[in-house]
Motif scaffolding. Structure first.
Motif, PDB file in Angstrom:
ATOM      1  N   GLU A 493       0.835  -1.210   0.000  1.00 13.56           N
ATOM      2  CA  GLU A 493       0.000   0.000   0.000  1.00 13.56           C
ATOM      3  C   GLU A 493       0.866   1.255   0.000  1.00 13.56           C
ATOM      4  OE1 GLU A 493      -3.672   0.266   2.383  1.00 13.56           O
ATOM      5  OE2 GLU A 493      -3.125  -1.716   3.161  1.00 13.56           O
ATOM      6  N   ARG A 494       1.928   1.244   0.803  1.00 13.87           N
ATOM      7  CA  ARG A 494       2.807   2.423   0.855  1.00 13.87           C
ATOM      8  C   ARG A 494       3.423   2.705  -0.519  1.00 13.87           C
ATOM      9  NH1 ARG A 494       3.745   3.952   6.098  1.00 13.87           N
ATOM     10  NH2 ARG A 494       3.558   2.330   7.701  1.00 13.87           N
ATOM     11  N   LYS A 495       3.890   1.660  -1.184  1.00 16.53           N
ATOM     12  CA  LYS A 495       4.504   1.849  -2.495  1.00 16.53           C
ATOM     13  C   LYS A 495       3.491   2.413  -3.500  1.00 16.53           C
ATOM     14  CE  LYS A 495       7.914  -1.843  -1.910  1.00 16.53           C
ATOM     15  NZ  LYS A 495       8.377  -3.174  -2.388  1.00 16.53           N
ATOM     16  N   HIS A 498       2.823   6.042  -2.836  1.00 15.13           N
ATOM     17  CA  HIS A 498       3.946   6.861  -3.302  1.00 15.13           C
ATOM     18  C   HIS A 498       3.879   7.060  -4.816  1.00 15.13           C
ATOM     19  CE1 HIS A 498       7.937   8.603  -3.333  1.00 15.13           C
ATOM     20  NE2 HIS A 498       8.291   7.749  -4.287  1.00 15.13           N
ATOM     21  N   ARG A 511      -1.581  12.094   1.129  1.00 18.49           N
ATOM     22  CA  ARG A 511      -0.616  11.029   1.400  1.00 18.49           C
ATOM     23  C   ARG A 511      -0.322  10.910   2.877  1.00 18.49           C
ATOM     24  NH1 ARG A 511       4.547  11.706   3.482  1.00 18.49           N
ATOM     25  NH2 ARG A 511       4.825  13.472   2.073  1.00 18.49           N
ATOM     26  N   GLU A 515      -0.926   7.706   5.184  1.00 15.45           N
ATOM     27  CA  GLU A 515       0.249   7.156   5.869  1.00 15.45           C
ATOM     28  C   GLU A 515       0.016   7.042   7.366  1.00 15.45           C
ATOM     29  OE1 GLU A 515       3.840   9.261   5.160  1.00 15.45           O
ATOM     30  OE2 GLU A 515       4.528   7.860   3.626  1.00 15.45           O
ATOM     31  N   LEU A 518      -1.873   3.913   8.005  1.00 14.24           N
ATOM     32  CA  LEU A 518      -0.999   2.753   7.820  1.00 14.24           C
ATOM     33  C   LEU A 518      -0.002   2.629   8.968  1.00 14.24           C
ATOM     34  CD1 LEU A 518      -0.254   3.007   3.977  1.00 14.24           C
ATOM     35  CD2 LEU A 518      -1.857   1.472   5.127  1.00 14.24           C
ATOM     36  N   ASP A 519       0.510   3.769   9.453  1.00 12.32           N
ATOM     37  CA  ASP A 519       1.449   3.746  10.577  1.00 12.32           C
ATOM     38  C   ASP A 519       0.787   3.184  11.831  1.00 12.32           C
ATOM     39  OD1 ASP A 519       3.400   4.806   8.990  1.00 12.32           O
ATOM     40  OD2 ASP A 519       3.121   6.869   9.692  1.00 12.32           O
TER      41      ASP A 519
END
Length: 535
Positions: A493-495, A498, A511, A515, A518-519
């Motif tokens: 997901e992070r990629k 980005h 973003r 993030e 997700l963190d």
């Protein structure tokens, strides 16, 4: 200023590198930090750094004590108050008298100087041994007793220390007056610390802003510590009382955002303080080496070895009778709290590691008496204090892990940890069930639609279904595999996020929002992994 900042950067780099090495070779970071500080002190071109006692006693000690007190369970502290007091008060006084007697009869120190030295080296440090004990997975009660002792024993030692300095400076000492002052200081500090905690908690609740609340939390320990210390107390008891009050009453008054940010903030602050403190303690070796030329080496080594042996033996001589004798004499106590295993008692007696507070107290000794004469045996007290710290930290610190495994105490702690995890799963299941049971009443008050109610009910039912049914090894393997897979999905997901940012399809603000979610999810995975580890 530039040179000072460069030294600070060197210390931070040494702290990070040493902590990483300690994790690789599985050694307590405090031990390697002390040794690293000693090595750095003798590097050619490295300036001499003297540890200011005010830095430890007035700046460093308050947040360390406060943070440990907030993390401490008031219920567990209260239920173990008797052994904690026996160690934090009784063992410290007993050790101080033992050192005074040994140094008087074997070295020839005056009684008042010997008692001063005893007050300095009597309180064990809490940082290094507790970190080792937690890593070994020792039983919860041992950890609570050691942590409670570490919170309160500095107060006893610093009060005795002040009495001894006054007795040497004035040549007068009254035991009845000193005893009355000791009791008065403890009572006043308990009341003052609770009052500071009450005021701080109400101010933080009214602020309702994480940055302001964290700032107030940083100010709180200094208010609790400095005021009693200014009027002749120790400040430690007040800070402990303040922290315990916050620990018990804070969860319902502190917001979730403040708690999440505050945990990371305080973890970093305490990590830096503890690491730099042990590094600077090691740095004092160069200063002491330069002063040691005025003393015969044999005398220094004999005095250091003697005091180190006395404080270690005195702790054993106190802990075992204090543990078993009250139960032998009191049937009600014996029924309420049966005899503990001797292995657990031995481990508590073995963890008598001394720390930087002892060195700071020695450095804080005045250079001269009121009449202008040099303070008696000041440099010798400095040498012995550092030597006792080094011997106990390195010797007992390295010996604690094999000793705990040999006695089988670590296995008992792992079994206890499994039981705690089972109780945690049951508590989570019951709490979610209680939330579902109150859902109808909540929806009636807010007049929510059926779709929203179904969504809320499905959310809680999903959380219930995610809880494991057992803690058997096979279930643990499946859970671990699920955690690893979820972490890989989060990385994917992070990629992708980005890529969307790079292509201009979302803004930086969007973003950051994604993030953050997700963190938090990844931090939740790390927390689940931490709870599964065998301590």
């Amino acid at each position: 200023m530039e040179a000072t900042f460069q030294i600070f950067l060197i210390l931070l780099a040494a702290l990070a590198g040493t902590a990483l090495l300690a994790r690789r070779i599985n050694v307590a970071p405090a031990i390697l930090l002390l040794l690293t500080g000693i090595v750095l002190a003798f590097v050619p071109g490295m300036p001499s750094l003297e540890l200011p006692p005010e830095l430890v006693l007035l700046v460093v000690l308050p947040p360390l004590i406060y943070s440990a007190s907030v993390a401490m369970s008031w219920r567990e502290f209260k239920s173990n108050l008797r052994p904690i007091i026996l160690l934090a008060v009784g063992c410290v006084i007993f050790s101080a008298f033992a050192v005074a007697a040994a140094t008087h009869y074997l070295i020839g120190l005056p009684w008042n100087v010997g008692f001063l030295l005893g007050a300095i080296v009597a309180p064990p440090d809490v940082v290094a041994p507790l970190a080792i004990a937690r890593k070994l997975g020792l039983p919860r009660r041992i950890l609570v007793i050691l942590e409670g002792e570490g919170l309160a024993n500095d107060a006893t030692a610093l009060i005795l220390y002040r009495f001894a300095v006054v007795a040497i400076s004035t040549g007068a000492f009254s035991l009845p007056k000193a005893s009355g002052a000791f009791v008065a200081i403890i009572i006043c500090e308990l009341l003052f610390g609770a009052a500071v905690g009450w005021l701080s908690l109400r101010a933080r609740h009214r602020a309702r802003d994480p940055q302001i609340e964290i700032t107030l939390s940083l100010i709180t320990p200094y208010i609790a510590y400095w005021v009693p210390e200014h009027f002749g107390g120790s400040g430690v008891i007040a800070t402990v009382a303040c922290g315990l009050y916050m620990s018990w009453n804070g969860p319902l008054l502190i917001s979730a955002a403040t708690r999440l940010q505050g945990i990371f903030f305080w973890d970093l602050v305490i990590y830096l303080i503890e690491g730099l403190l042990f590094l600077l303690t090691g740095f004092q070796m160069r200063l002491l080496f330069e002063k040691s030329k005025a003393f015969p080496l044999d005398d220094i080594l004999f005095a250091t070895a003697l005091v180190a042996v006395i404080v270690i033996i005195a702790r054993f001589a106190w802990v075992f009778p204090a543990t078993y004798l009250p139960r032998m004499l009191n049937k009600r106590l014996r029924e309420r709290d049966p005899y503990p295993r001797w292995q657990a008692t031995f481990i508590i007696a073995f963890t008598g590691v001394r720390g930087a507070v002892s060195l700071a107290a020695a450095l804080a000794l005045p250079f001269a008496l009121p009449d202008g004469e040099a303070f008696p045996y000041r440099d010798l007290i400095l040498f012995v204090s550092f030597g006792v710290i080094f011997i106990t930290l390195v010797g007992l610190g390295l010996g604690l892990p094999p000793m705990a495994r040999w006695l089988g105490v670590a296995q008992a702690g792992r079994d206890e940890h499994v039981a705690e995890l089972q109780a945690e799963i049951a508590a989570r299941r019951e709490a979610l069930g209680a939330a579902l049971a109150s859902l109808d009443a909540i929806t009636d008050d807010h007049e929510l639609s059926d779709e929203v109610v179904k969504l809320l009910r499905a959310r809680h039912e999903t959380r219930i279904n995610q809880l494991p049914d057992s803690l058997d090894p096979q279930a643990d393997d499946v859970s671990a595999a699920g955690i690893d897979l979820t972490r890989e999905l989060i990385a994917s997901e992070r990629k992708f996020i980005h890529i969307l940012l790079r292509d201009g399809k979302i803004t930086d603000e969007t973003r950051r929002h994604i993030e953050r979610d997700l963190d938090l999810e990844e931090a939740s995975l790390a927390n689940r992994e931490y709870r599964k580890m065998p301590w």
